[in-house]
Design a protein around this motif. Structure first.
Motif, PDB file in Angstrom:
ATOM      1  N   ASN A   5       0.823  -1.204   0.000  1.00 58.70           N
ATOM      2  CA  ASN A   5       0.000   0.000   0.000  1.00 58.70           C
ATOM      3  C   ASN A   5       0.867   1.268   0.000  1.00 58.70           C
ATOM      4  OD1 ASN A   5      -1.419   2.271   1.142  1.00 58.70           O
ATOM      5  ND2 ASN A   5      -3.035   0.846   1.763  1.00 58.70           N
ATOM      6  N   ASP A   7       0.107   4.502   0.278  1.00 58.49           N
ATOM      7  CA  ASP A   7      -0.154   5.505   1.321  1.00 58.49           C
ATOM      8  C   ASP A   7       0.509   5.104   2.640  1.00 58.49           C
ATOM      9  OD1 ASP A   7      -1.581   7.205  -0.269  1.00 58.49           O
ATOM     10  OD2 ASP A   7      -3.502   6.196   0.109  1.00 58.49           O
ATOM     11  N   ARG A   8       0.420   3.823   2.940  1.00 59.26           N
ATOM     12  CA  ARG A   8       1.022   3.335   4.187  1.00 59.26           C
ATOM     13  C   ARG A   8       2.552   3.444   4.119  1.00 59.26           C
ATOM     14  NH1 ARG A   8      -1.764  -2.021   5.389  1.00 59.26           N
ATOM     15  NH2 ARG A   8      -0.322  -2.702   3.761  1.00 59.26           N
ATOM     16  N   ASP A  11       3.460   7.090   4.634  1.00 57.68           N
ATOM     17  CA  ASP A  11       3.311   7.441   6.043  1.00 57.68           C
ATOM     18  C   ASP A  11       4.532   6.987   6.844  1.00 57.68           C
ATOM     19  OD1 ASP A  11       1.929   8.224   8.483  1.00 57.68           O
ATOM     20  OD2 ASP A  11       1.758   6.062   8.849  1.00 57.68           O
ATOM     21  N   LYS A  12       4.999   5.782   6.553  1.00 55.80           N
ATOM     22  CA  LYS A  12       6.178   5.285   7.287  1.00 55.80           C
ATOM     23  C   LYS A  12       7.419   6.088   6.911  1.00 55.80           C
ATOM     24  CE  LYS A  12       5.618   0.776   6.334  1.00 55.80           C
ATOM     25  NZ  LYS A  12       4.199   0.599   6.001  1.00 55.80           N
ATOM     26  N   ARG A  46       4.435  -0.432  15.567  1.00 49.37           N
ATOM     27  CA  ARG A  46       3.702  -0.782  14.336  1.00 49.37           C
ATOM     28  C   ARG A  46       3.679  -2.289  14.099  1.00 49.37           C
ATOM     29  NH1 ARG A  46       3.242   3.772  10.019  1.00 49.37           N
ATOM     30  NH2 ARG A  46       3.738   5.623  11.236  1.00 49.37           N
ATOM     31  N   GLU A 102       6.182  -3.115   5.855  1.00 52.20           N
ATOM     32  CA  GLU A 102       5.044  -3.045   4.931  1.00 52.20           C
ATOM     33  C   GLU A 102       4.606  -4.448   4.504  1.00 52.20           C
ATOM     34  OE1 GLU A 102       3.120  -0.588   3.989  1.00 52.20           O
ATOM     35  OE2 GLU A 102       2.009  -1.789   2.513  1.00 52.20           O
ATOM     36  N   GLU A 105       2.661  -5.847   7.373  1.00 45.53           N
ATOM     37  CA  GLU A 105       1.373  -5.157   7.460  1.00 45.53           C
ATOM     38  C   GLU A 105       0.414  -5.640   6.372  1.00 45.53           C
ATOM     39  OE1 GLU A 105       2.954  -0.991   9.537  1.00 45.53           O
ATOM     40  OE2 GLU A 105       3.049  -1.241   7.378  1.00 45.53           O
ATOM     41  N   GLU A 109      -3.019  -7.485   7.057  1.00 43.79           N
ATOM     42  CA  GLU A 109      -4.252  -6.834   6.608  1.00 43.79           C
ATOM     43  C   GLU A 109      -5.029  -7.708   5.620  1.00 43.79           C
ATOM     44  OE1 GLU A 109      -5.155  -2.491   4.721  1.00 43.79           O
ATOM     45  OE2 GLU A 109      -4.191  -3.995   3.454  1.00 43.79           O
TER      46      GLU A 109
END
Ligand SMILES: [Zn+2]
Length: 421
Positions: A5, A7-8, A11-12, A46, A102, A105, A109
Motif C-alpha cells: 500500500n 499511502d502506508r 506514512d512510514k 507498528r 510493509e 502489514e 491486513e
C-alpha cells in the motif's frame, strides 16, 4: 499477485524521517542514539499492531515475527538497518526496514496465508558511524561463517569495546546496555531458525535511473581491495628551504594519484571503480613541508582477475621514487565477490516481472548486512532506484511508487520462498 500500500509506505517514510531530522531534509541517526531508539520504538509499535512477536538478541538486533501455519518451520527474514551516517538521507537502510514492515502489514491486513514464520528486522549499527566498524552486528551474528580474514574483525568482545568516535570513551557495549536493547543471544538469526533473508535497499547509484528501470534484481556484492599508499619525505621550513631540494610527501602523493588514474584507465576495465577517500598528512601545518603522507586506494570489480591487474599497478608505485620520497604500499583489507542465492534472485526477478515494473540485473558496489548473512543462509537483495544516484547525503530520494513496488516485489518473493519448502 498481492500488492503493498503506497499511502502506508509514504506514512512510514515520513514518520521515520522525523527521527534525527537535521532540518535540511536529511537525518543524523547514529546507532543506539536517542533518535535511533525513537525509530526502534516506532518499529515495535507498528509491528505489534500486525500481531507480530518482538524478540531482541544480545547485540540489539530486533526481530518482529508473524507466525505461519507451521510453527516448526524456519522463518523467512527481511531486514536492513535503521541507523545513518552523519547528515545522511531518509532512505539508506531504513527503506529496507520500512519495506519489511510493509510486507508484514500487508500480510496481516490481507490475511495472506503462509506456512513459515515471516520476520521483519532491524540490524544494529550497520553504518558504524559512531562505533566502527560498519556492518558490526551482522558481522557478530554471522561470525562463525565468515571467511577467516574478515572474521577476526567482528569478534563479540572486540566489538563491545568499540569506542565512540565522538567522546572517545563510551563503548558500544556500554551504549547497548544503556539503551535497554541488550537482549538474549538465543534470539540471534541462525541457520537453525532461518530459511533465508531478503534485504531491500536503495541503489545508491545512477544506473537504474539512467536505464529507466525502477527495480534492481541484485546478483552480487562486488569484490574489492583496499590498500594504503605511504610516502616518506623530510619536514623542513616552508619559508626557508629551496624548492629543488625538498622531499615533499604530499606532492609525491599527488603525482602518484595522477599516475594511478592514468595507468589504471589504460587497462580499460569495464565497470571498474576505484577511489582515494582517506588521507593522512604529517605534520599537516601550513609552515611545514610534509614528511609523511598516505592515502587509501580501494578498487571494486566483480572479476578477481581484473582486480589483480589493478593491484599490480598500485603495487608498482613502491618501485618508484616520487618527488624524492620513498613509497610503500600496504594491504588494508579485501573481499571476494559475494554472489546471492540463485533461487532467491530468481524469485525477485519473477516477482518484478509479474508486477510489470521495469527492472534489470545489477551488482551491489556497496557492502550490506545481507553480505555477511549470505555466508550463513541463502540471501538476496532488491534495489530501488535512487534519484540522481545520490546517497549518504541529505538529498537522498526515492519515489514513493518505486519504494512501494520494491516492497511488493519483496512480499511476493517471500511468498514464493514460503511455498518452495
Ligand atoms: Zn545501507
Amino acid at each position: 499477485m498481492y500488492k503493498c500500500n503506497e499511502d502506508r509506505m509514504k506514512d512510514k517514510i515520513n514518520t521515520f524521517s522525523r527521527f534525527g531530522a537535521t532540518g535540511n531534509g536529511g537525518i543524523t541517526r547514529y546507532s543506539l542514539s536517542e533518535e535511533a531508539l525513537q525509530a526502534r520504538a516506532e518499529f515495535e509499535k507498528r509491528m505489534e499492531k500486525t500481531g507480530a512477536i518482538i524478540e531482541i538478541d544480545d547485540v540489539g538486533n530486533i526481530y518482529a515475527t508473524l507466525e505461519g501455519t507451521d510453527k516448526n518451520a524456519k522463518r523467512i527474514v527481511m531486514g536492513s538497518h535503521a541507523d545513518s551516517v552523519k547528515n545522511g538521507g531518509n532512505y539508506d537502510g531504513i527503506l529496507g526496514v520500512i519495506s519489511a514492515m510493509e510486507v508484514l502489514e500487508t500480510i496481516a491486513e490481507q490475511k495472506i496465508p503462509h506456512k513459515h514464520p515471516i520476520t521483519a528486522m532491524i540490524w544494529t549499527n550497520e553504518e558504524g558511524s559512531l562505533y566502527p566498524p560498519a556492518m558490526m552486528c551482522s558481522g557478530i551474528v554471522c561470525n562463525d561463517y565468515l571467511p577467516e580474514d574478515i572474521k577476526h574483525n567482528f569478534e563479540y568482545d572486540k566489538m563491545m569495546n568499540s569506542v565512540s568516535i565522538e567522546d572517545r570513551t563510551t563503548t558500544f557495549g556500554e551504549a547497548l546496555e544503556k539503551s535497554g536493547y541488550k537482549g538474549n543471544k538465543s534470539y540471534r538469526l541462525s541457520r537453525e531458525n532461518a530459511l533465508c533473508m531478503f534485504e531491500t535497499h536503495i541503489e545508491q547509484g545512477p544506473i537504474l535511473e539512467e536505464a529507466g528501470n525502477e527495480i534492481g534484481v541484485v546478483d552480487c556484492v562486488l569484490g574489492m581491495f583496499n590498500q594504503r599508499i605511504k610516502f616518506y619525505g623530510q619536514t623542513v621550513h616552508a619559508g626557508t628551504f629551496p624548492m629543488n631540494k625538498r622531499k615533499d610527501a604530499f606532492f609525491a602523493a599527488a603525482q602518484a594519484i595522477l599516475y594511478l588514474h592514468e595507468e589504471i584507465d589504460k587497462l580499460g576495465i569495464k565497470d571498474l571503480v576505484y577511489t582515494t577517500g582517506e588521507v593522512v598528512c604529517h605534520p599537516c601545518v601550513h609552515t611545514c613541508v610534509p614528511d609523511y603522507f598516505d592515502f587509501s586506494f580501494e578498487a571494486r570489480h566483480e572479476d578477481a582477475k581484473e582486480l589483480e591487474k589493478v593491484l599490480a599497478v598500485v603495487k608498482s608505485c613502491a618501485d618508484k621514487e616520487w618527488a624524492g620520497c620513498r613509497c610503500e604500499t600496504v594491504p588494508a583489507w579485501n573481499r571476494d565477490t559475494v554472489y546471492w542465492d540463485k533461487k532467491l534472485v530468481g524469485y525477485v526477478e519473477e516477482s518484478a516481472k509479474e508486477l510489470g515494473v521495469k527492472y534489470q540485473y545489477i551488482h551491489s558496489g556497496a557492502g550490506h548486512d545481507a553480505q555477511f548473512v549470505s555466508y550463513m543462509i541463502p540471501t538476496t537483495m532488491i534495489f530501488v532506484q535512487s534519484k540522481n544516484g545520490l546517497s549518504h547525503c541529505e538529498e537522498e530520494y526515492s519515489d514513493p511508487k518505486h519504494c512501494t513496488d520494491g516492497a511488493t516485489v519483496m512480499l511476493n518473493s517471500v511468498l514464493k520462498a514460503d511455498v518452495s519448502e
